[in-house]
Design a protein around this motif. Sequence first.
Motif, short mmCIF file in Angstrom:
data_model
loop_
_atom_site.label_atom_id
_atom_site.label_comp_id
_atom_site.label_asym_id
_atom_site.label_seq_id
_atom_site.Cartn_x
_atom_site.Cartn_y
_atom_site.Cartn_z
N ARG A 48 46.46 35.09 68.94
CA ARG A 48 47.43 34.08 68.51
C ARG A 48 47.20 33.68 67.04
O ARG A 48 48.15 33.46 66.29
CB ARG A 48 47.37 32.85 69.42
N GLN A 74 48.75 43.21 77.62
CA GLN A 74 48.50 41.77 77.61
C GLN A 74 48.38 41.25 76.17
O GLN A 74 48.91 40.19 75.83
CB GLN A 74 47.21 41.45 78.38
N ALA A 77 51.74 40.91 74.76
CA ALA A 77 52.45 39.77 75.33
C ALA A 77 52.02 38.48 74.62
O ALA A 77 52.85 37.62 74.32
CB ALA A 77 52.18 39.67 76.83
N ASP A 81 54.41 36.12 72.48
CA ASP A 81 54.55 34.71 72.83
C ASP A 81 54.21 33.80 71.64
O ASP A 81 54.93 32.84 71.35
CB ASP A 81 53.63 34.36 74.01
N GLU A 89 62.10 30.57 69.16
CA GLU A 89 62.98 31.24 70.12
C GLU A 89 62.31 32.50 70.61
O GLU A 89 61.57 33.16 69.86
CB GLU A 89 64.35 31.55 69.51
N VAL A 101 57.84 42.99 82.26
CA VAL A 101 58.37 41.69 82.68
C VAL A 101 58.65 40.76 81.50
O VAL A 101 59.43 39.82 81.62
CB VAL A 101 57.41 41.01 83.70
N VAL A 102 58.05 41.00 80.35
CA VAL A 102 58.38 40.19 79.17
C VAL A 102 59.02 41.04 78.07
O VAL A 102 58.83 40.77 76.88
CB VAL A 102 57.16 39.39 78.62
N ASP B 56 71.66 21.61 68.05
CA ASP B 56 70.27 21.98 67.76
C ASP B 56 69.61 22.72 68.91
O ASP B 56 68.58 23.37 68.72
CB ASP B 56 69.43 20.73 67.45
N VAL B 57 70.15 22.59 70.12
CA VAL B 57 69.45 23.15 71.27
C VAL B 57 70.20 24.30 71.94
O VAL B 57 69.71 24.88 72.90
CB VAL B 57 69.11 22.07 72.31
N ASN B 61 70.51 32.78 70.89
CA ASN B 61 69.13 33.12 71.22
C ASN B 61 68.38 31.96 71.83
O ASN B 61 67.17 32.01 71.97
CB ASN B 61 68.39 33.62 69.98
N GLN B 62 69.10 30.86 72.13
CA GLN B 62 68.41 29.71 72.72
C GLN B 62 68.98 29.42 74.10
O GLN B 62 68.57 29.99 75.07
CB GLN B 62 68.59 28.50 71.81
N GLU B 328 55.07 36.09 87.07
CA GLU B 328 54.51 37.24 86.34
C GLU B 328 54.75 37.09 84.83
O GLU B 328 53.85 37.31 84.02
CB GLU B 328 55.18 38.51 86.87
N ALA B 329 55.98 36.69 84.49
CA ALA B 329 56.29 36.50 83.07
C ALA B 329 55.45 35.36 82.49
O ALA B 329 54.92 35.45 81.38
CB ALA B 329 57.78 36.19 82.89
N GLU B 331 52.55 34.36 83.48
CA GLU B 331 51.17 34.76 83.36
C GLU B 331 50.98 35.67 82.13
O GLU B 331 49.98 35.58 81.42
CB GLU B 331 50.75 35.51 84.63
N ALA B 332 51.95 36.55 81.91
CA ALA B 332 51.83 37.47 80.78
C ALA B 332 51.86 36.72 79.44
O ALA B 332 51.09 37.01 78.54
CB ALA B 332 52.95 38.51 80.81
N ARG B 333 52.73 35.73 79.34
CA ARG B 333 52.86 35.04 78.06
C ARG B 333 51.84 33.93 77.89
O ARG B 333 51.39 33.66 76.79
CB ARG B 333 54.27 34.42 77.92
N GLY B 334 51.46 33.27 79.00
CA GLY B 334 50.61 32.09 78.90
C GLY B 334 51.45 30.88 78.51
O GLY B 334 52.62 31.00 78.15
N LEU B 335 50.84 29.69 78.57
CA LEU B 335 51.53 28.48 78.12
C LEU B 335 50.84 28.03 76.85
O LEU B 335 49.66 27.67 76.87
CB LEU B 335 51.44 27.36 79.17
N TRP B 336 51.55 28.09 75.77
CA TRP B 336 50.94 27.78 74.48
C TRP B 336 52.02 27.24 73.56
O TRP B 336 53.14 27.79 73.58
CB TRP B 336 50.34 29.08 73.90
N PRO B 337 51.86 26.25 72.78
CA PRO B 337 50.55 25.63 72.50
C PRO B 337 50.18 24.66 73.63
O PRO B 337 51.02 24.10 74.26
CB PRO B 337 50.77 24.86 71.23
N ARG E 49 51.24 20.24 71.92
CA ARG E 49 52.33 20.66 72.81
C ARG E 49 53.55 19.75 72.59
O ARG E 49 54.69 20.23 72.58
CB ARG E 49 51.88 20.55 74.27
N TRP F 336 44.16 25.53 63.71
CA TRP F 336 45.02 25.88 64.84
C TRP F 336 46.16 26.74 64.34
O TRP F 336 46.70 26.45 63.26
CB TRP F 336 45.56 24.58 65.45
#
Lengths: 337, 337, 337, 337, 337, 337
Positions: A48, A74, A77, A81, A89, A101-102, B56-57, B61-62, B328-329, B331-337, E49, F336
Amino acid sequence: MTRDECVGLGMWMTWKCAVMDLPFGGAKGGIAVNPKELSPGEKERLTRRFAQELRDVIGPNQDIPAPDMGTDPQTMAWLMDAYSMQEGETTPGVVTGKPPVVGGSEGREEAPGRSVAIITQLVCEYYDRQLEDTTVAVQGYGSVGANAARLLDDWGATIVAISDVNGAMYEPDGIDTASVPSHDEEPEAVTTYADTVISNDELLTLDVDVLIPAALGNVITKENAEAIAADLVVEGANGPTTSTADSILAKRDVAVVPDILANAGGVTVSYFEWLQDINRRSWSLERVNDELEAEMQAAWDAVRVKFEQRDVTWRDAAYIVALSRIAEAHEARGLWP
Amino acid sequence: MTRDECVGLGMWMTWKCAVMDLPFGGAKGGIAVNPKELSPGEKERLTRRFAQELRDVIGPNQDIPAPDMGTDPQTMAWLMDAYSMQEGETTPGVVTGKPPVVGGSEGREEAPGRSVAIITQLVCEYYDRQLEDTTVAVQGYGSVGANAARLLDDWGATIVAISDVNGAMYEPDGIDTASVPSHDEEPEAVTTYADTVISNDELLTLDVDVLIPAALGNVITKENAEAIAADLVVEGANGPTTSTADSILAKRDVAVVPDILANAGGVTVSYFEWLQDINRRSWSLERVNDELEAEMQAAWDAVRVKFEQRDVTWRDAAYIVALSRIAEAHEARGLWP
Amino acid sequence: MTRDECVGLGMWMTWKCAVMDLPFGGAKGGIAVNPKELSPGEKERLTRRFAQELRDVIGPNQDIPAPDMGTDPQTMAWLMDAYSMQEGETTPGVVTGKPPVVGGSEGREEAPGRSVAIITQLVCEYYDRQLEDTTVAVQGYGSVGANAARLLDDWGATIVAISDVNGAMYEPDGIDTASVPSHDEEPEAVTTYADTVISNDELLTLDVDVLIPAALGNVITKENAEAIAADLVVEGANGPTTSTADSILAKRDVAVVPDILANAGGVTVSYFEWLQDINRRSWSLERVNDELEAEMQAAWDAVRVKFEQRDVTWRDAAYIVALSRIAEAHEARGLWP
Amino acid sequence: MTRDECVGLGMWMTWKCAVMDLPFGGAKGGIAVNPKELSPGEKERLTRRFAQELRDVIGPNQDIPAPDMGTDPQTMAWLMDAYSMQEGETTPGVVTGKPPVVGGSEGREEAPGRSVAIITQLVCEYYDRQLEDTTVAVQGYGSVGANAARLLDDWGATIVAISDVNGAMYEPDGIDTASVPSHDEEPEAVTTYADTVISNDELLTLDVDVLIPAALGNVITKENAEAIAADLVVEGANGPTTSTADSILAKRDVAVVPDILANAGGVTVSYFEWLQDINRRSWSLERVNDELEAEMQAAWDAVRVKFEQRDVTWRDAAYIVALSRIAEAHEARGLWP
Amino acid sequence: MTRDECVGLGMWMTWKCAVMDLPFGGAKGGIAVNPKELSPGEKERLTRRFAQELRDVIGPNQDIPAPDMGTDPQTMAWLMDAYSMQEGETTPGVVTGKPPVVGGSEGREEAPGRSVAIITQLVCEYYDRQLEDTTVAVQGYGSVGANAARLLDDWGATIVAISDVNGAMYEPDGIDTASVPSHDEEPEAVTTYADTVISNDELLTLDVDVLIPAALGNVITKENAEAIAADLVVEGANGPTTSTADSILAKRDVAVVPDILANAGGVTVSYFEWLQDINRRSWSLERVNDELEAEMQAAWDAVRVKFEQRDVTWRDAAYIVALSRIAEAHEARGLWP
Amino acid sequence: MTRDECVGLGMWMTWKCAVMDLPFGGAKGGIAVNPKELSPGEKERLTRRFAQELRDVIGPNQDIPAPDMGTDPQTMAWLMDAYSMQEGETTPGVVTGKPPVVGGSEGREEAPGRSVAIITQLVCEYYDRQLEDTTVAVQGYGSVGANAARLLDDWGATIVAISDVNGAMYEPDGIDTASVPSHDEEPEAVTTYADTVISNDELLTLDVDVLIPAALGNVITKENAEAIAADLVVEGANGPTTSTADSILAKRDVAVVPDILANAGGVTVSYFEWLQDINRRSWSLERVNDELEAEMQAAWDAVRVKFEQRDVTWRDAAYIVALSRIAEAHEARGLWP
C-alpha cells in the motif's frame, strides 16, 4: 532487484508488446526486499505504501503494473485497492494479475504456457510437421513448462522429457503430463514420479523434434549449442539461449523461436484483463483462450512474413517486427516537446 | 420514502448484483414527495436540483442511479442532462433507465419479466418438466407479470390465470395473453376481459405447476402457505413470500426461486445500458435479449451448484452465492484505510 | 476557409451523424492557410499550435476532429500527439483519421466509397434490379469514385464510364476498374487509359441505370437535370445536385439517394476509429467492413421506412430521419440551463 | 455588440492592465441583446446560460469577466453563482463587480472617478499647480464625472462646471458638488440645479486649468481642439479625444493624460476584488482606497519617467510603458508551442 | 452524538459565522463513539477512515472541519494527513485546529476566551463603565472561562468569583487569576485554592457588574433569572440562558450579550488558520490577536447598530445581523438549479 | 551532475528550509549536460522537454524548482511557460527565480548576500561588537560575497579584504566596495582594482574580526584552521568549513555561523516569490527586504535560544532547530499509508 535490472526488463517488455502489437510500452519497478522475510501484514502495508509512492505515475491510462517475481494475485489486489481508495473510485484497470473476483482475468496464470504451446504448434505446421508425429522435451515444469507440455500433450504431441531443479523424467514413449504435478501443485516433484531420471543437461541434448527450455535463462550456451539435437527450439523461459549459442544454432539451421514471441501470452492476457477492466465486462475462459490464439496467430504471421522476406532467423524476424512498429509510431507522432 | 426504506432497498440491490455477478454495489436514494402532485415543470426542476445535490456522490464510475417508484425514462433523461451540463460533457453512463434516444437500452422495460420467464423455464427444465406440459398462474399483470406470462405463453406454457387489483381471469385451457392488455397498456383491465373471474387469493392456491407472484410483497403468508398447490414458485415481485411462509413451503418441498435471482433482469439490463454508455455503442434488442439470457443462465448455474452441494433451499443457495462473492472480494481487497 | 463555411459544414455533419445514428454532433474548424505553401516543419508546428488553441474545446468526450481538406493522416497524428503530450497521457480518441500505427482504423480511407457502393446495391435491390444487370456511370475517380466503382465492379455491376478532370473513359461493355489507377494512385490518369473519351457533361447524361456523381458539388443543375437519363442517382460527392435540379429529378421520378446517407461511410468509420481508441482494441479490416455494412443497412432501413410512410423523396426521407432523432433527443434532455 | 467591438475593447483593456502592471490580459465578450427588453427572469436565465457557454474558457485562473454596459452587480452575482454551482464549489474569483455580500469589493463603483481625481492631482503637482488654485471643468456627471468632481472638490480644487446630456451648470466661484445629484442618484438633473446653464460645447472650451471629459468618446475633435483653453486635459471617458485633436493639442502644448492611465481605477479595483476573492479575505473601504492610490502613484511614476526620458506626449509615454511590459513578458516566456 | 444534534450545532455555527461575517457556512459531523475507550492506534485508524468517508464532501474550498468535543490537535493533524495523502498533496487548509507545526494557528486555543473578554470590555464601554471599576463573576474555569477571566484581570477588572464543577472561589477584593490553575492546567482545582467557597448557584446571583456563564448550557433558567443581580451577562458557554430566562432578563433590563457573538473568537481564529493555510504564510501570535480584536470590534459595531436602530435585545440584534447577511447573499445569488 | 549529488543537495535544502521555518521540503534534479555547449535554441528546447518529463511531479502545491548552477532567470521563465502551456493556465508559482516581469520577485538575486550581511550584523550584536568597530574579510566577490560586503560596508563595517579567483584586494583602512565591480558586473576584476594584492590563503588568515568565506566549499581545512585569526566566521558559501576544521575552530572558541542559516536568504526569497505568485500580488523591493530581515531575525532567535540552552556550537544549534521541527511535524502527521 537493481535499477539496471529494471531498465533491462522494461526494454524486454517493450519488445514483447511491440511484437504482439499491444498498445502497451514497457517499464519495470520493484522494491529491494525479500518478500519471504515479510509477514502478510508487512507485505500488505509495504504494498500500500508502494502504491502511494507510485501513484502519480501509474493509472489505467498511464502505466499498468503487472505481477512479476515475488508478487501474487493478492499483492495485485492490495495494489488495486490502495490506488482505488486513494483515487476515490474503484479502478480495477490500474494493475493486472488480480484475482478474478476483483477484476482479474480468467486464464491469465496459464497464458504464458499456452502461448508457448500455440507457437510450437504453428512452427511445427510451418515446417510441415504433424503434432502427432512430434516429440518434445520441456525443461522446467513450473507454470510455463507444465502448461505448455500438457496442452501439447492434449493436442497430440509426444512429451518425452520434463524436468525440474532435481533432474528430468525421461519417457521415450511419452509422459502422461496430467499425472505429473507441476511445481505449483507439488514443488520439485518431477523426478519422484519418474521411472527414468536423466540430468537437465542430458534433456537439452535429447534427440527430439522440439526442445522447449522453460526454466531459466542462459541454459543453451556455447558449451552445448553444438550438441542440441532438436530441429526446433521454442523459448519458454526468458533468454534461455546466449547470443553465442544463438549464432551456432543459426549456422546449424536449428530454428529458434524467440521468447519475445513464444511466451508473450502472459502480457497478452494482461492486456485482455485491462480491456475487461476498462470496458467493465469480464470474459469467459473460453473467450480469453480464443482471443489469445487469434493474437498469437497474428503475431506469428507478422514474424513469418519478415522471416521469409528478409531471410533472417526467427529471432531477428521478431525484432524486425517489433522495432518497425516502434519506429513507425515514433515517426508518426514525432518527439515533442 | 424513509431513510430506513432506502437502507433496506440498497441492501436488496446488493444481493441481486452479487447473484448476477455484476460489478455494481447497492444503494438507494429518493425524495420525500408525491410526484403525482407535481407539475411537469416542477418535476423537471426538482430532478435537476436533486442532480446538483447528488452530484458529488454519483458518476459513471461511482454510483449510477436507476429508476424506481415514481420515476420514468423522462426523469432519468433530466437527471442525465443535469449531470452532464454540470460536468461539462455528455455523460450518459451516469444513470440508467433513460429513453434509448439519449443512451437508454433497448429491452430494458421488458427485462424483469423476461428474466422471470427465463428462470421459470430453467427451473422447469431442472425438474424435468416440459413447458408444453406446464400450467402457470401469474399474480399481477403489470410490466413484470405480463411480460413473463406472454413469453412463457410464446414458449409453450399454458397460462391458466392472470390477475390485477380487481381479481383474476381464470381459463383452465390457457389464456391468450397477447390479447389481454397489461396494466401499462390499459390499467386494471384484466377482469373485464375474463369469462371466469376468481379472487387473487384463489389464484394463489390454484392447482398449477408454477405460481408466479408478480404483484406485491408479502402475499404468500403463514395463512395460505399450506394451501399453495403449485410445485414451483418463481418470485416475480420483490419479497412476495414472508419468512414464515418460506419455511412452510420449504418443509412441504415446494421449490421457491427467490426474487433476487428471478427478477434480476432489470438490474442486469441496467448494467447493459451502462456498458453501452461507457463503451459508446448501442446494442440491438436481439443482442440485449441474448446477453440477458446468457447472464441468467450463468447465475442460475451458480445457484444450482450451491443448491446441490449444500442441500439448501433455492433462496439460501442464492444468498450463499451472493454472500460468497461479496466476502471473497472483500477479503481480496481488505478494508483500508 | 471562412467562418460561414465552417458553420455550413458543421451543420451538414450534424445531419450525416443523425441519419447514421452515431453519437456525434457536428462542428468544423480550420486555419486560413494554404498548406501547400508550408514546409513540413511549418505544418507540424502550425498543427501543434492549433492543438494548443483548440485544447479546451476538444477531447475524446467533447469534440473529436477528423481530417478534411488539406489534412492527412500525418496531420492527425501530430494533432493527437500534441494533445496527448499536453494532457499528459496518450489519448488516441481525441482525433480520427490517424495512421493505424498510432490508433487509426483500418479501412477508413476506403469507407466513403464503400458506403456509396453499399447504398447503390441496396437501392438497386429496392427497385428489384440485379447488380449483374446494372450499368453504372461514375463521375470522379478519386477516393470516393474509384472505391465505389471498383466495389460495384467486383459485385457484378457494369461500370461503363469513369472520369477525372480531363474527361471520361467510356466503355459500354464495362471498364476493368482495377486496371485504371485512381487519382491517389496516379493523378489525372483516367483518360490516358481510355480508348473512348467523352466529356464529363456527356457522362452525366449517359443512358445508364445508375449515375454516381462523385467529384464536385453542383454538377447536376437546372441545365442538365432534364437530360439525366439514369433511373437512379447516388450522390457520392457532397451536394452534387442543386436544389432546382433536385425538384426536376423528383418530378421526373428519378430516385436520388442523398449524400448525407450515401457517403456517410467516412464519418461512420471515424466513429469506429474512436470506438477502437476509447475501448483500446483495434479491429481487423474485415470487422470494420462488416460493421460498416451493418450500419449502412440500418440507416437505409430507417430512411426506407420514412420514404414509404411519407411518400417523399429519398432526400426528404433522410432529413426526416435525421431531424426526428435530433428533435427527440432534444426533447428528452431539454435545454438547460 | 459586434465581434469587432469586442476585439477593440479587449485590446484597450490589455493596454490599461499593462500600464497599471496588473497580472491580467484583456478580452471582451457579450450577448447581442437589449437588456432593457428582458424581464428579470429572462435576464437571470440568459446570464446563467451564458455562464454555461463560457464555462470552459473562464475561471479564476483563466479569464475573469467584469461588468460593462448593460450589466450590474446582480448580473455578476448570477454569473458567479451559475459558475460556482456548475463547478461544484463557491468560486467568487471567477467574476468581478459582484455585490460585496457575495465577494464584491468595497469602493469598486467609485474607483474610476477616484483614479481620475488622483491622476488630476498628480498631474497638477507635476506642473507645480496647487489644487487650491486650480479650476476644473468636468463634462459628464455620471459615476466617473461625479466622483472625480466631488473628490477634487473635497481636496480643494474649484469645480466651475459640470454637465449632463442637457447641458452644463456653470459657477465661476465653484460648485458645491455634493449638493448636485449624480446621474445615478437622479438622472439628467444637473441643469435643474444650475443658476447659469451653458452648453456642453461651451464647457469644453472654458478657460479653466483642467478639463476632464468624462462623458462620451470623441468629444474633443479637430473642430474644437484649437479652442480648448485648459492647460491640462485628463481623460475620464474612454477615447474622448480623436487622434487629429490629439495632434493639435500636442502641438499647442496642452498636456493630455490618456484614459488608459486616468480611468484605470476601475480595472484596478477589479483586480483588488479578485485578490480578495482568491485569498479569501475582504478589504475595508479604507484599504481599497489606499491601495488604489498607491497603484495609481506607481503607474504615474512609470509613465512620468518615460515622458521625461523620451520627450513624448503623456499618451505616448503611457503606451510605451504598456507595450514594453507586454514585449518584455512575451520575450521572457517565448511563444510555444 | 446524534443526527439531530449535528443539525442543531450546524445551524448554530451558521449564525456565528454570519455575525462575524466570515465566508464560512455551518455544518457538523461526528462519529458515535466514546474516544476515551479507544487506544491511540484505534483513534488514529478511526480518524483516517473517517477522512476517507468524508473525503468527497470536505476540502479547503468545500467544508473545513474544525475540532469539537472529543477531538484535539492530534486528531486534526491525522485528519489533515489522511486527506493530504489521499489527495496527493499536502493540504493543510482542509481542517483547522491543527498543531502549529503542521499548519495550525498561534492563539487558537485561547481565542474563545479572548473574544469573551474583548466583548465584555466593549459592552462595558458601551454602558460607560470603566473596567477598573467593574466586578466580574465567571462560571467555569476551563479554556473559555479562565482565558476570559485572566485577560479581564490583566485589563483592570476585578474578578470576584470563578468556579468549577466543585464550586466557586469567592474573593470580593479580586482573585489573582494567574495563580489559579485552569481546568486544563490542573483539573477541578479551583476550590482547593480558595479561602471562601460558595456554590455555583450562589455565584450566578452574586451582586457583580458582569456575569460570565462560561461552563455549561441552560444554567440561567426561569428558577434563577429573577435573582440574577448582575447588570450585564456575557455568554461564554453555548446556550447558558434558557429562552424563558432570556425573556425575564429582558424585562428586567439586564443586558445579555449572546454566545453567537461573545464566544465567536474560536471560529474566527479557525478562519485565520484557514487563511494562513491557503495563503501559505503563518501569522505571529501578535498578529492573530490584533486581527481577532479588529474582527470582534467590527461584529460588535454591526450588532450595536441594529441594537440601537431596532430597540431590541442584544441577542435579537445579533440574529438580525446574521440573518440579514444570509438573506442578502441568498437573494444576490438565487437558488439554482 | 550525478544522482548522489542531487540527493546531497536535496538534503541540504531540507535543513535550510527547516531552520528558516519555510513550508518547503528539499529536493534537487538536473540534466547531465554542459549548458555552455548549447545554443540558446537548444537550451530552450531542452528546458521545455525537461518540463514535460518533470510535469507529473512538480507544481505549485508539489515541488517548486528554483534555479541553481547553469540556470538563469531565462531558464526559469521557459520552465514556467512550458509548464503553464501544458497545464493550460498561467502558473507562475511552479518555479522560482523567474524574471520579475513574469512573476519573479524583486531582490531575489541579492538575497543570499543580504542574509549573510544580516546574520553578520546579528552575530556581532550578540557578541557586543559595533559594526562601526568591526573589520571584515570576504572571500569571493560573486553575488553572495559582493552583496554581503557592500551591505556591511553601508552599515558601517570596515571591509579590509575581498577576493576572486586571481587573489585578494587588501586595504587595511577599508575598501570602497561600491567601486569594485562584482564578478557578475566584470568577471575576475578584483585584483585589477587593488593597490595591494594578497593570496586567497592569506585572506583567510587575516587578523580581522569577521571572516566571510563566500567563494567555494572546503576552504577552511585542518591545514589552516589553527591559523584562522578572525573571532567570527560567517559561512557565505555552502560548506566552506570541513568537519575537521570545524572541530578545531570549536575548540579554539571561534564562533562559526553555519551556511544553512547565513546564506538562507536565497531560499527565503524563493519562498517570497512563490507567495507572490500563488497570492497573485507582487511585493515592492522594500517589502521583500523588510520581510527577509524579519525572517532572518526569527531564525537567528530560534538558533540563539538553542545555542544558549544546549551549550553547543552555532552549527549544532542550527541543526537542532532544523531537526526538531522536522521531527515534530513528522510525529504530528504520522507516516501513512
